[in-house]
Design an enzyme around this catalytic site. Structure first.
Site, mmCIF file in Angstrom:
data_model
loop_
_atom_site.group_PDB
_atom_site.id
_atom_site.type_symbol
_atom_site.label_atom_id
_atom_site.label_comp_id
_atom_site.label_asym_id
_atom_site.label_seq_id
_atom_site.Cartn_x
_atom_site.Cartn_y
_atom_site.Cartn_z
ATOM 1 N N LYS A 93 -9.314 5.995 -19.050
ATOM 2 C CA LYS A 93 -9.783 6.517 -20.426
ATOM 3 C C LYS A 93 -8.544 6.196 -21.492
ATOM 4 C CE LYS A 93 -13.425 7.262 -18.224
ATOM 5 N NZ LYS A 93 -13.777 8.308 -17.458
ATOM 6 N N TYR A 96 -16.952 16.340 -14.567
ATOM 7 C CA TYR A 96 -17.347 15.028 -14.506
ATOM 8 C C TYR A 96 -18.629 14.678 -13.510
ATOM 9 C CZ TYR A 96 -17.300 9.976 -14.072
ATOM 10 O OH TYR A 96 -17.584 8.544 -14.135
ATOM 11 N N ASP A 108 -8.400 18.398 -14.172
ATOM 12 C CA ASP A 108 -8.617 17.262 -14.323
ATOM 13 C C ASP A 108 -8.299 17.106 -16.318
ATOM 14 O OD1 ASP A 108 -9.819 14.923 -15.611
ATOM 15 O OD2 ASP A 108 -11.461 14.668 -14.198
ATOM 16 N N ARG A 120 0.966 -1.344 -0.082
ATOM 17 C CA ARG A 120 0.104 0.029 -0.097
ATOM 18 C C ARG A 120 1.094 1.398 -0.007
ATOM 19 N NH1 ARG A 120 -1.313 1.976 4.714
ATOM 20 N NH2 ARG A 120 -1.941 -0.081 5.383
HETATM 21 C C1 LIG Z 1 -14.187 8.844 -16.204
HETATM 22 C C2 LIG Z 1 -13.837 10.276 -15.559
HETATM 23 C C3 LIG Z 1 -13.564 10.588 -14.109
HETATM 24 C C4 LIG Z 1 -13.833 9.373 -13.172
HETATM 25 O O1 LIG Z 1 -12.730 8.114 -13.459
HETATM 26 P P1 LIG Z 1 -12.870 6.827 -12.858
HETATM 27 O O2 LIG Z 1 -11.629 6.130 -13.342
HETATM 28 O O3 LIG Z 1 -14.231 6.296 -13.717
HETATM 29 O O4 LIG Z 1 -13.107 6.629 -11.507
HETATM 30 C C5 LIG Z 1 -13.216 11.614 -13.788
HETATM 31 N N1 LIG Z 1 -12.947 12.711 -14.754
HETATM 32 C C6 LIG Z 1 -13.269 12.626 -16.045
HETATM 33 C C7 LIG Z 1 -13.172 13.654 -16.934
HETATM 34 C C8 LIG Z 1 -13.660 11.135 -16.536
HETATM 35 O O5 LIG Z 1 -14.172 11.045 -17.779
#
Ligand SMILES: *Cc1c(COP(=O)(O)O)cnc(C)c1O
Length: 379
Positions: free
Chosen positions: A195, A98, A170, A46
Site C-alpha cells: 500500500k 483486514y 497493523d 532465503r
Molecule cells: C492489504 C492489507 C493487508 C494484506 O496485505 P497484502 O500485501 O495484500 O498481503 C493487511 N492489512 C491491511 C490493513 C491491508 O490493507
C-alpha cells in the site's frame, strides 16, 4: 535524523563495495564460501540477501524498531507474527481487521489450534475482559478499514503489559509517517507494504518490525523457516518507494482534507468517515497518536442514491481494490473488498451497502473534485 531524512538516508544508504547510492539488486540465490565452516555473512538468499537486508535496516529505522523483516506480502508478514504462538495460545483480535487477516485466522490458524476472541478495540474494557488465562497477544489495526475507527495504541499496550501479552499493530493505513506503534508501547508492527510504503501499486510486499531482541530472533527464525521472503527485485522496488513516502503523504493528506471538506458539505452525502472528522469518536485519540490523519476516507450516499452508478461514473478516480498508491482509487466494500463477510455481520459492524471507500491519490486536487462533482450529477 528527522523522519524525511531517515526515509532517504536510513538503513544502509550506500553500497559499501562501489559507493552506489542506490543499493544494487543482488539477484543471487547463493554466495561463494571461501572456506568450509567460515560463518560467512551471506550464504543463501532465503536466510539473508544484501538487497533485502538494506530494506530491512531501513524499515526498522523508520518504525523506531531495532529489527525489520521483509516478506512476500502483508499477509505473509501477519502469518509470521502469528506463528510466534503455539496451539492452545489465545489472541485478542480487533473486530474490524483486514478481511484477509480474518480469513487467515478463521480458515488457517484455528486449524493449528490457535484461539481467538474478536473485540472492538476502541472499547478498552472489552479488550481487558477478553483476556483469559492462555492469552498471549492483542492484535489490532488503527485506523481500520473501511470505517477508519481509531483505537488507543498506548492504552491497549498498557493493558497488554499488565497481563504480560504482546501487542501487535497493523500500521498499514497510518504508515510510519503518521504513527509509530512501537514508540506507543507495541511490540511488533506489521505492514502491507503493498500500500503506502510501496506507494505506486506495482509491488506486493509485507513487513514485520520489532524493538525486542528476543522477538527479533524468533521472527528471523520464522522468516527463514517458513520461507515467505521478499525477493531482491521487489526489495529494491519497495526501498525506492519508501524514499518518497514523506512527499507523497504530504500531498495525499492535503488532497484528503480538501475532499473531506467537499463531501461533508455535499447534500447527497449522508456520512463521512475520516479520522480527521472532529465529530468522530476517534478524533481526540487520532490527534494524540497520529501526526496526520492519513489519506483514506469512506462515505455513505443518502438513501436511494446508487453507489454503483456513482463509482462507475468517475473518470479519473479508478474503480479498483487496494489503496495507498499515487492514483486515487474508489471501491464499494459491501460488494468488493468486504463481500466475503456475511451481510448481517457486515451490517452489524456498520458497513452499509451504500458505503464508498476512497483512497485519495496525489493528483491535482481540483481534478479530483471536478471528477467527484460530475459523478454526483449522474446520480
Ligand atoms: C492489504 C492489507 C493487508 C494484506 O496485505 P497484502 O500485501 O495484500 O498481503 C493487511 N492489512 C491491511 C490493513 C491491508 O490493507
Amino acid at each position: 535524523m528527522k523522519f524525511n531524512t531517515k526515509l532517504i538516508h536510513g538503513g544502509i544508504s550506500e553500497d559499501k563495495e562501489t559507493g552506489a547510492v542506490s543499493i544494487p539488486v543482488y539477484r543471487s540465490s547463493t554466495f561463494h564460501q571461501h572456506v568450509v565452516g567460515g560463518e560467512p555473512k551471506w550464504e543463501y538468499s532465503r536466510t539473508g540477501n544484501p538487497t533485502r537486508a538494506a530494506l530491512e535496516a531501513l524499515v526498522a529505522e523508520i518504525e523506531n524498531g531495532t529489527n525489520g523483516f521483509a516478506f512476500a506480502s502483508g499477509s505473509a508478514a501477519i502469518h509470521a507474527a502469528f506463528s510466534l504462538f503455539s496451539a492452545g495460545d489465545h489472541i485478542v483480535v480487533g473486530n474490524d481487521v483486514y478481511g484477509g487477516t480474518f480469513r487467515l485466522i478463521n480458515k488457517v490458524l484455528k486449524r493449528f489450534g490457535l484461539e481467538f476472541t474478536v473485540v472492538d478495540t476502541r472499547d478498552l474494557k472489552a479488550v481487558e475482559s477478553a483476556v483469559q488465562e492462555n492469552t498471549k497477544a492483542i492484535y489490532l489495526e488503527t485506523p481500520t478499514n473501511p470505517l477508519l475507527h481509531v483505537s488507543d495504541i498506548q492504552a491497549i499496550s498498557e493493558i497488554a503489559k499488565r497481563y504480560d501479552l504482546k501487542t501487535i499493530v497493523d500500521n498499514t493505513f497510518a504508515t510510519p509517517y503518521n504513527q509509530n506503534p512501537l514508540t506507543l508501547g507495541a511490540d511488533i508492527v506489521v505492514h502491507s507494504a503493498t500500500k503506502y510504503l510501496g506507494g505506486h501499486s506495482d509491488v506486493v510486499a509485507g513487513l514485520a518490525i520489532t524493538n525486542d531482541e528476543k522477538i527479533a530472533q524468533e521472527l528471523a527464525f520464522l522468516q527463514n523457516s517458513i520461507g515467505s521472503v521478499l525477493g531482491p527485485d521487489d526489495s529494491w522496488l519497495l526501498m525506492r518507494g519508501i524514499k518518497t513516502l514523506g512527499v507523497r503523504m504530504r500531498v495525499h493528506q492535503e488532497n484528503t482534507q480538501i475532499i473531506y471538506d467537499f463531501l461533508r458539505n455535499n447534500d447527497k452525502v449522508a456520512n463521512v468517515y475520516y479520522p480527521g472528522n472532529p465529530d468522530s469518536d476517534g478524533y481526540e485519540i487520532a490527534k494524540k497518536q497520529m501526526s496526520g490523519f492519513g489519506a483514506m476516507l469512506s462515505f455513505e450516499l443518502k438513501e436511494g442514491l446508487d453507489p454503483k452508478k456513482f463509482v462507475e461514473s468517475l473518470k479519473i478516480i479508478d474503480l479498483a481494490e487496494s489503496l495507498g498508491g499515487i492514483e486515487s482509487l474508489v471501491e464499494i466494500p459491501s460488494v468488493m473488498t468486504h463481500s466475503s463477510i456475511p451481510r448481517d455481520i457486515r451490517l452489524k459492524n456498520g458497513i452499509k451497502d451504500e458505503l464508498i471507500r476512497l483512497s485519495v491519490g496525489v493528483e491535482d486536487d481540483s481534478d479530483l473534485i471536478d471528477d467527484l462533482k460530475q459523478a454526483f450529477t449522474q446520480i
